[in-house]
Scaffold this active site. Structure first.
Site, PDB file in Angstrom:
ATOM      1  N   GLY A   1      51.274 -91.765  -9.243  1.00 29.39           N
ATOM      2  CA  GLY A   1      51.431 -90.418  -9.803  1.00 29.39           C
ATOM      3  C   GLY A   1      50.428 -90.130 -10.910  1.00 29.39           C
TER       4      GLY A   1
ATOM      5  CD  GLU B   1      50.409 -88.858  -5.989  1.00 31.18           C
ATOM      6  OE1 GLU B   1      51.324 -89.314  -6.707  1.00 31.18           O
ATOM      7  OE2 GLU B   1      50.564 -88.614  -4.787  1.00 31.18           O
TER       8      GLU B   1
ATOM      9  CD  GLU C   1      51.535 -93.933  -4.865  1.00 27.98           C
ATOM     10  OE1 GLU C   1      50.496 -94.498  -4.439  1.00 27.98           O
ATOM     11  OE2 GLU C   1      51.503 -92.912  -5.570  1.00 27.98           O
TER      12      GLU C   1
HETATM   13  C1  HXC Z   1      57.652 -97.995 -15.096  1.00 30.32           C
HETATM   14  C2  HXC Z   1      55.886 -99.253 -15.840  1.00 30.32           C
HETATM   15  C3  HXC Z   1      55.039 -98.700 -14.835  1.00 30.32           C
HETATM   16  C4  HXC Z   1      55.605 -97.715 -13.969  1.00 30.32           C
HETATM   17  C5  HXC Z   1      53.883-100.114 -15.976  1.00 30.32           C
HETATM   18  N1  HXC Z   1      55.118-100.140 -16.504  1.00 30.32           N
HETATM   19  N2  HXC Z   1      53.807 -99.258 -14.963  1.00 30.32           N
HETATM   20  N3  HXC Z   1      57.157 -98.898 -15.945  1.00 30.32           N
HETATM   21  N4  HXC Z   1      56.907 -97.411 -14.133  1.00 30.32           N
HETATM   22  N5  HXC Z   1      54.884 -97.100 -13.030  1.00 30.32           N
HETATM   23  C6  HXC Z   1      55.606-100.929 -17.626  1.00 30.32           C
HETATM   24  C7  HXC Z   1      55.811-102.397 -17.223  1.00 30.32           C
HETATM   25  O1  HXC Z   1      57.055-102.567 -16.586  1.00 30.32           O
HETATM   26  C8  HXC Z   1      55.764-103.077 -18.571  1.00 30.32           C
HETATM   27  O2  HXC Z   1      57.003-102.894 -19.227  1.00 30.32           O
HETATM   28  C9  HXC Z   1      54.725-102.258 -19.333  1.00 30.32           C
HETATM   29  O3  HXC Z   1      54.641-100.989 -18.659  1.00 30.32           O
HETATM   30  C10 HXC Z   1      53.360-102.894 -19.315  1.00 30.32           C
HETATM   31  O4  HXC Z   1      53.019-103.177 -17.977  1.00 30.32           O
HETATM   32  P1  HXC Z   1      52.508-104.619 -17.469  1.00 30.32           P
HETATM   33  O5  HXC Z   1      52.716-104.646 -16.008  1.00 30.32           O
HETATM   34  O6  HXC Z   1      53.123-105.704 -18.285  1.00 30.32           O
HETATM   35  O7  HXC Z   1      50.963-104.522 -17.840  1.00 30.32           O
HETATM   36  P2  HXC Z   1      49.716-105.125 -17.072  1.00 30.32           P
HETATM   37  O8  HXC Z   1      49.965-106.544 -16.666  1.00 30.32           O
HETATM   38  O9  HXC Z   1      48.544-104.839 -17.955  1.00 30.32           O
HETATM   39  O10 HXC Z   1      49.584-104.272 -15.721  1.00 30.32           O
HETATM   40  C11 HXC Z   1      49.322-102.892 -15.780  1.00 30.32           C
HETATM   41  C12 HXC Z   1      49.533-102.242 -14.386  1.00 30.32           C
HETATM   42  C13 HXC Z   1      50.937-102.628 -13.861  1.00 30.32           C
HETATM   43  C14 HXC Z   1      48.463-102.736 -13.420  1.00 30.32           C
HETATM   44  C15 HXC Z   1      49.376-100.729 -14.593  1.00 30.32           C
HETATM   45  O11 HXC Z   1      51.911-102.335 -14.876  1.00 30.32           O
HETATM   46  C16 HXC Z   1      51.325-101.919 -12.611  1.00 30.32           C
HETATM   47  O12 HXC Z   1      50.898-102.293 -11.526  1.00 30.32           O
HETATM   48  N6  HXC Z   1      52.176-100.877 -12.747  1.00 30.32           N
HETATM   49  C17 HXC Z   1      52.735-100.172 -11.609  1.00 30.32           C
HETATM   50  C18 HXC Z   1      51.703 -99.283 -10.980  1.00 30.32           C
HETATM   51  C19 HXC Z   1      52.288 -98.537  -9.775  1.00 30.32           C
HETATM   52  O13 HXC Z   1      52.766 -99.195  -8.823  1.00 30.32           O
HETATM   53  N7  HXC Z   1      52.205 -97.205  -9.808  1.00 30.32           N
HETATM   54  C20 HXC Z   1      52.760 -96.392  -8.749  1.00 30.32           C
HETATM   55  C21 HXC Z   1      54.184 -96.031  -9.052  1.00 30.32           C
HETATM   56  S1  HXC Z   1      54.892 -95.100  -7.730  1.00 30.32           S
HETATM   57  P3  HXC Z   1      57.767-104.124 -19.929  1.00 30.32           P
HETATM   58  O14 HXC Z   1      59.019-103.512 -20.435  1.00 30.32           O
HETATM   59  O15 HXC Z   1      57.942-105.161 -18.894  1.00 30.32           O
HETATM   60  O16 HXC Z   1      56.818-104.537 -21.020  1.00 30.32           O
HETATM   61  C22 HXC Z   1      54.301 -93.558  -7.944  1.00 30.32           C
HETATM   62  C23 HXC Z   1      54.781 -92.572  -6.955  1.00 30.32           C
HETATM   63  C24 HXC Z   1      54.329 -91.205  -7.292  1.00 30.32           C
HETATM   64  O17 HXC Z   1      53.593 -93.266  -8.835  1.00 30.32           O
HETATM   65  C25 HXC Z   1      55.123 -90.222  -6.523  1.00 30.32           C
HETATM   66  C26 HXC Z   1      54.947 -88.810  -7.020  1.00 30.32           C
HETATM   67  C27 HXC Z   1      55.195 -88.557  -8.445  1.00 30.32           C
END
Ligand code: HXC
Length: 258
Positions: free
Chosen positions: A109, A112, A132
């Site tokens: 997102g 996006e 995703e």
């Molecule tokens: C909730 C999130 C998050 C997310 C990161 N965090 N991304 N929380 N939703 N999308 C939180 C982690 O849980 C963590 O919290 C803190 O942020 C730091 O993240 P880390 O993973 O510890 O950091 P790092 O190792 O540097 O990795 C960064 C990252 C990774 C590569 C961005 O966090 C990651 O892969 N995030 C998810 C990315 C993702 O899959 N995005 C798509 C989501 S689905 P804590 O509490 O543990 O410290 C989507 C659908 C959209 O977007 C649909 C329409 C709107």
């Protein structure tokens, strides 16, 4: 409105929205997007604002929709409540131009959201991705539609199907990004560009935004007709008279309708 997920400021004639959930990498929840919509309402009504910048932190523009918030949704929750994407359309309907200033991660997102803006300025640290698929879902706020339009089918498929990230250089080369900027200059340069835009005639700014966006919604001949009609209508503006008179008189124009 009390903002708890974003910071809303003005810099001259530019509205600045900073996504601000640092502990969650600016993960986008409903409330955050509501707040962005509310801030856009305010900037849109404010005659002193001519352009808008949306940015995040050094680490993350936004790491996507809030996974924790949506993890347990049922299909009925998501469909009936139009959850997650319900309030995102507000970005698309904003008539003033929006620059996304992206540093660090713009994932899911987050990518996006950046693509809903009118142009993306990327810090050299920026990383774009649609991961995703790794979560067992697909992009839901335009990723499968705006990415192919921005970078072509091959790279869009690559990003959505393999979840690989694209760095700033590749994103610029592919056409996703307008400019790459050293990270420490990103927001300043976005504000400078927005200030340049906001110095022009607001009706013309809005006509240009509408016309360019029409290129994505219509055939070439429909789009050209839309542009021509809009171009002709610009001759009804006082600012057209001022802009052309100023050129002829070799002086700077003073646009009235900013
Ligand atoms: C909730 C999130 C998050 C997310 C990161 N965090 N991304 N929380 N939703 N999308 C939180 C982690 O849980 C963590 O919290 C803190 O942020 C730091 O993240 P880390 O993973 O510890 O950091 P790092 O190792 O540097 O990795 C960064 C990252 C990774 C590569 C961005 O966090 C990651 O892969 N995030 C998810 C990315 C993702 O899959 N995005 C798509 C989501 S689905 P804590 O509490 O543990 O410290 C989507 C659908 C959209 O977007 C649909 C329409 C709107």
């Amino acid at each position: 409105m009390e903002y708890s997920n974003i910071i809303v400021e003005t810099r001259g004639r530019v509205g600045l929205i900073t996504l601000n959930r640092p502990k969650a990498m600016n993960a986008l929840n409903d409330q955050l997007i509501d707040e962005v919509g509310y801030a856009l309402d305010g900037f849109e009504k404010d005659e002193n604002i001519g352009a808008i910048v949306i940015t995040g932190s050094e680490k993350a523009f936004a790491a996507g929709a809030d996974i924790g918030a949506m993890a347990n949704y049922s299909h009925m929750d998501a469909y009936k409540g139009d959850y997650i994407t319900r309030n995102w359309e507000r970005l698309r309907t904003c008539r003033k131009p929006i620059i996304a200033a992206v540093a660090g991660f713009a994932l899911g997102g987050g990518c996006e959201l950046a693509m809903m803006c009118d142009m993306i300025f990327a810090a050299d640290t920026a990383k774009f991705g649609q991961p995703e698929i790794k979560l067992g879902v697909l992009p839901g706020a335009g990723g499968t539609q705006r990415l192919p339009r921005a970078i072509g089918k091959a790279k869009a498929m690559d990003m959505c199907l393999t979840a690989r990230m694209m760095d700033a250089t590749e994103a610029e080369r592919a056409g996703l990004v307008a400019r790459i900027i050293p990270a420490d200059r990103l927001v300043d340069e976005a504000i400078e560009a927005a200030t340049v835009i906001a110095g022009f005639s607001l009706p013309v700014i809005m006509m240009i935004k509408e016309s360019v966006n029409r290129a994505y919604e219509s055939s070439l001949s429909e789009g050209l007709l839309f542009e021509r009609r809009t171009f002709h209508s610009a001759f009804g503006l006082e600012d057209q008279k001022e802009g052309m008179a100023a050129f002829v008189e070799k002086r700077k124009p003073v646009f009235k309708h900013r």
